[in-house]
Every structure is written in structure tokens, then in C-alpha cells.
Design a protein around this motif. Sequence first.
Motif, PDB file in Angstrom:
ATOM      1  N   CYS A 293       0.832  -1.216   0.000  1.00  0.00           N
ATOM      2  CA  CYS A 293       0.000   0.000   0.000  1.00  0.00           C
ATOM      3  C   CYS A 293       0.855   1.249   0.000  1.00  0.00           C
ATOM      4  O   CYS A 293       0.346   2.347  -0.189  1.00  0.00           O
ATOM      5  CB  CYS A 293      -0.977  -0.006   1.165  1.00  0.00           C
ATOM      6  SG  CYS A 293      -0.233   0.263   2.794  1.00  0.00           S
ATOM      7  N   HIS A 294       2.158   1.095   0.276  1.00  0.00           N
ATOM      8  CA  HIS A 294       3.045   2.241   0.133  1.00  0.00           C
ATOM      9  C   HIS A 294       4.454   1.746  -0.194  1.00  0.00           C
ATOM     10  O   HIS A 294       4.788   0.586   0.049  1.00  0.00           O
ATOM     11  CB  HIS A 294       3.042   3.117   1.394  1.00  0.00           C
ATOM     12  CG  HIS A 294       3.646   2.474   2.605  1.00  0.00           C
ATOM     13  ND1 HIS A 294       2.905   1.896   3.584  1.00  0.00           N
ATOM     14  CD2 HIS A 294       4.943   2.341   2.991  1.00  0.00           C
ATOM     15  CE1 HIS A 294       3.707   1.431   4.532  1.00  0.00           C
ATOM     16  NE2 HIS A 294       4.942   1.678   4.199  1.00  0.00           N
ATOM     17  N   CYS A 297       7.032  -1.051   1.751  1.00  0.00           N
ATOM     18  CA  CYS A 297       6.383  -2.145   2.483  1.00  0.00           C
ATOM     19  C   CYS A 297       6.989  -3.458   2.009  1.00  0.00           C
ATOM     20  O   CYS A 297       6.932  -3.772   0.819  1.00  0.00           O
ATOM     21  CB  CYS A 297       4.874  -2.164   2.240  1.00  0.00           C
ATOM     22  SG  CYS A 297       4.134  -3.712   2.802  1.00  0.00           S
ATOM     23  N   ILE A 299       6.149  -6.424   3.523  1.00  0.00           N
ATOM     24  CA  ILE A 299       5.199  -7.512   3.792  1.00  0.00           C
ATOM     25  C   ILE A 299       4.246  -7.675   2.611  1.00  0.00           C
ATOM     26  O   ILE A 299       4.004  -8.772   2.132  1.00  0.00           O
ATOM     27  CB  ILE A 299       4.413  -7.225   5.093  1.00  0.00           C
ATOM     28  CG1 ILE A 299       5.367  -7.087   6.283  1.00  0.00           C
ATOM     29  CG2 ILE A 299       3.391  -8.338   5.353  1.00  0.00           C
ATOM     30  CD1 ILE A 299       4.684  -6.649   7.588  1.00  0.00           C
ATOM     31  N   CYS A 301       0.761  -7.141   2.134  1.00  0.00           N
ATOM     32  CA  CYS A 301      -0.423  -7.962   2.384  1.00  0.00           C
ATOM     33  C   CYS A 301      -1.560  -7.631   1.428  1.00  0.00           C
ATOM     34  O   CYS A 301      -2.571  -8.313   1.381  1.00  0.00           O
ATOM     35  CB  CYS A 301      -0.913  -7.764   3.815  1.00  0.00           C
ATOM     36  SG  CYS A 301      -1.808  -6.221   4.086  1.00  0.00           S
ATOM     37  N   CYS A 486       3.209   0.281   9.891  1.00  0.00           N
ATOM     38  CA  CYS A 486       2.021  -0.547   9.742  1.00  0.00           C
ATOM     39  C   CYS A 486       1.900  -1.454  10.974  1.00  0.00           C
ATOM     40  O   CYS A 486       2.902  -1.941  11.502  1.00  0.00           O
ATOM     41  CB  CYS A 486       2.189  -1.375   8.477  1.00  0.00           C
ATOM     42  SG  CYS A 486       1.306  -2.905   8.437  1.00  0.00           S
TER      43      CYS A 486
HETATM   44  S1  SF4 Z   1       1.628  -4.987   5.225  1.00  0.00           S
HETATM   45 FE1  SF4 Z   1       0.931  -3.018   6.071  1.00  0.00          FE
HETATM   46  S2  SF4 Z   1       2.010  -1.485   4.860  1.00  0.00           S
HETATM   47 FE2  SF4 Z   1       2.110  -3.411   3.709  1.00  0.00          FE
HETATM   48  S3  SF4 Z   1       0.358  -3.462   2.314  1.00  0.00           S
HETATM   49 FE3  SF4 Z   1      -0.274  -4.461   4.204  1.00  0.00          FE
HETATM   50  S4  SF4 Z   1      -1.224  -2.803   5.432  1.00  0.00           S
HETATM   51 FE4  SF4 Z   1       0.032  -1.820   3.836  1.00  0.00          FE
END
Ligand code: SF4
Length: 576
Positions: A293-294, A297, A299, A301, A486
Motif C-alpha cells: 500500500c506504500h 512495504c 510484507i 499484504c 504498519c
Molecule cells: S503490510 Fe501493512 S504497509 Fe504493507 S500493504 Fe499491508 S497494510 Fe500496507
Amino acid sequence: MDRILRVNLTDLTTRIEETPGEWAGLGGRALTSTIVAREVPPACHPLGPNNKLVFAPGLLSGTSASNSGRLSCGAKSPLTGGIKESNVGGTAAQMFARLGIKALIVEGMPKGAAWYGLRVTRDGVAIQEERELVGKNNFAVLEAIEGRLGKKAGVLSIGTAGEMRVTAANISVRDPSGKLRSHGRGGLGAVMGSKRVKFITIEDEGAPGIQLADPDKFKAASRVFTKALMDHPVSGTGLPTYGTNVLVNILHEAGGLPTRNFTSGRFDGHESICGETMHETIVARGGKPRHGCHAGCVIQCSQVYNDKDGNYLTSGFEYETIWGLGANCTITDLDDIATADSIMDDLGIDSIETAVAFGVAMEAGILPWGDGKEMLRILREEVGQGTALGRVIASGAGAVGRTYGITRVPVVKNQGIPAYDPRSVKGIGITYATTPMGADHTAGYTIATNILNVGGQVDPLKKDGQVELSRNLQIATAAIDSTGMCIFVAFPALDIPECLPAMIDMINARYGAELTGDDVVALGRTVLKTERGFNMAAGMTSVHDRLPEFFRTDPVAPHDAVWDFTDEEVDAFWNF
Ligand code: SF4
């Protein structure tokens, strides 16, 4: 020097202010909640001129620290009547931080009927009257702004729901791929709409960027921190593979998957909507099972979900949305739920609040259980057109319950209870009851320990240890929400000893500070007490820290569990 940008819509003026000394060590949620508590009269009307909308990047936002690009937004919530902080990914937090903007405060209310756009650049913020995009939804707003300012501009916007000032209205944020993320909960879009701000754009050309006090120390700590995120089975494997929707089958097995408006803890149709099915569908249709999402990141998800023809349908397709329209409304067609997700993004309404509202609406007989097509029609033709029914649905579960005389209304402080049944997972019930935010799983995610055995094990069906668990997690979360991280960094932080010290080392290396773990805990405690103090001054009492009565009277299958905490046991949460 980081600056505060202040916009006054009453007299259409803007100011650049130096950051007061006592705010210098704050970021994200700590800063938005401190400013709201300091500057917003607690008894004011949330949609009136005395409320303020505050945006703040986290302490680590704009750096290369993994998962640190979240933006906090705070105000008095029109949904709960209390303080609200909601944080989101996208590009805005990192752009604000690179521009040296500690916070953007939007206050006052225009005297006339005009709408405005705010334009943030390295020179500050300008107010511009906006005509063309009023009455348009988020996708059209994003496209138009891309045409005006190019693909790099950051965007915060409201859809028509925010213009209508309905209490499920959210604030959308552009992500790096041009899609939307949301400051979802608490009706912050209605606050932005009440100030007649349609969008805020951010351009960071010529930004001073981030100066690290100790680059080498930062780099070393960052490496340790990122490795911890990658090594943990939840953040390193589970979330990247299946997204948050990995939880459907897990909660179903645990008997904590609220089904048919919280009348069961298991859903027969779980396999149609679970993370494993979603993953296969995404791969088969050429979507992306992993997506951040930014920027930064690791992870990832999030995901990109395509329709049957392989065309983009939605992204950021979260467990709580899929649960809410799936198990909670007994809809088994994942494409219907994905279509709804896209429509809600476009209109600018919180997909959790709206899904919980649909569960209550089905109980009221407004539409049949499991009828995904009628749910979509209501979103398009009622909410989208601003009919009376549409406005009730988009005002949340509490509004639907009050309008139709329903008693099973899963809300705390009028905010819809998400995705985890507190009778079968008792720790999360303490969080729902006590967090100053209204029912919010992210405020103290006891699912980690109750269900996923992260950070130890506390039996989800017993009362023992739940208050302490929720308290510790809420304090830690308030601190993490202040860093711009996050919340999913909490999984390795709970299990891998070097993770949390590495995060603190990064903050110290960024600012030349010498914070310890105790300082971080103290920050989390202060944030929670500040937020509760605001709510009490706004008229709340410990009676607002209660779950709805039906959780106490109606046992839920498969464990026949009820919510059995006494009021005294719940109130003991605040003994710190
Ligand atoms: S792990 Fe956190 S920062 Fe990464 S896409 Fe998912 S919600 Fe966004």
C-alpha cells in the motif's frame, strides 16, 4: 525544521507555523490526538466549525525504514462522538515527511456554498476554489488530478459520501500504483466534507527530504528490523501469500468468525470466500497476490483482484471487508464482494462500517440474507444516489439498528464491531469495549495472542489474562501508530527479541535521540490517556466501555460462549 501547516476555511487563510517544542517528539497518532485534545472543544459538533481535521506522518515516515509510510488522520468523530485516529498507507505520509511537514491542520468552515481543494507544495499550502470535481466520486477525482498535476502528485479525497456528510464516509488516499487506500473508520470523510474540502493534493518537488542524525546507525538498525519482518511466519509468509484474508479459515476453525449478524461463530460458506480461494482466483485471472500500500512495504499484504475477464476490479481487498459482506451477510460470491469493495472505495465509505450495517439491514428484512446482487444495487442506487435508505446504510450499523428497531446491533460507541466475535475470542472484546476509538480491532489486536499464538498464548475462551493482554497491546499499538509503521510489524515485535529495539534505534538514529523501551511504553500510555480524557470531556463515561447486551445474553456456536466480564473487570483496564 519540521513545520505545521494550518488552513482556516472560515476566513480562507493559511499559515506556516514552527512546531511547538512539546510536539517535536511526536508523530502520527500521538501528534493528531495531542492536537485534537488541545485544540478541539470536546463538546463541539463534529461537523461544525470548531472541529479540526489533523493529518500527521509518523516519526519514521519518509525514511527507508520498512513499512513506515502511514499517515494518521485525527478529529472528533461524527460516528462515535469521541476522538478518532485512523491511519493509512499511500504516498501522502512520505511526501509530507519529505516536505518537512509535521502536521496539516484543517479548521473552520466556509461561510458560503463553495467547495475547495488544498494544494500542498514546498512553499506551504494554498486554498483553491473547486467546481469541476464536486459531485464526483473518488476514481474520477484521482483521474482528473492526475491529468492536472501528473502521476506523482499525492491525493487525499472524499467521494460523494463525504460530500453528504454521512458518518461512514472515509478519506481516500492515492497509493503508488494510482489506486486507493482509506482512512476508513469513524466518519473522517464527513468531517472533511463539512469543511467543504473535496481534495488535498501534495507535490514534493524541491522537498528538503529527510536528514538522518546518524545514517550508519539507522542503516544497521533498519537491516535488523527488515530481517525480523521477513523471518516471522505471519509477516514473512502468511500475509504476503494470502493477504489478511488468510484469517477467514482460521477464525472459522476457532469459532470466532461472526456469521449472519453475529448469530454464529462459523460460516458454512467459508471456503468460497477464504484467502486460499482468493489467492487461486487472483493467480488464475492474472492479478497480483502481493502488493504494497506504500513504497517500502516489505510484507505486502495487499493484492490486485481482477474480474472474470482479467480486468482490474479492486485492490487492498481486506479480510474485514470480505468477512463483513461474506460471513456476516452470508454472501458467498467473492466477485460480488470485490465489486462492492470497489463501489465503496469510489463512493468513499468505510467498508467495515458499511458491511456491519448491511448485516443489521438483512436482520431488519431490508434485503434477503446472502443476496449479493441486491446489496450491490443498494450501494449503487441508494447510497450512490443519496436516497433516504442509502444515507441510513452509509451512516453505519447503529443508524440502521435505530431506524428499523433492531436489538442485535454490533457496535461499541456506535462504531461497528469487526470480524472477530468477542464471545469466542474474549481478549478482542476488551479491546472493543475500552479503546477510545469505538470498536476497532487494530487498537489492540489480541487475535495475535488469542488465536495465532504470537507473543505467547492466552486461551481465547477464558477470561484469565485478557485485560492485561489488551492493555499491553493497546499501549504498544498507540506507540506504533505514532511511528508511521504498519500495525503488522507487531507480529515480529512480539516474537523476535531484536525487532523492537531495532525500531527504537531507527527513531534514535533519525532524530539524534536516546529513547528507551520504557520511553516508548510511556508514549503509548500517554496517548491512550489523552484520548480517553477527550472522550470523558465529550460526555462519555465508563458505561460507553461496554459491549452490546446480546453478547451477554445470546450464546454463540460452536462454543456456546457468552461475554461474561463484569463491569468492574472491564473498567480495570484503565488501571495504569
Ligand atoms: S503490510 Fe501493512 S504497509 Fe504493507 S500493504 Fe499491508 S497494510 Fe500496507
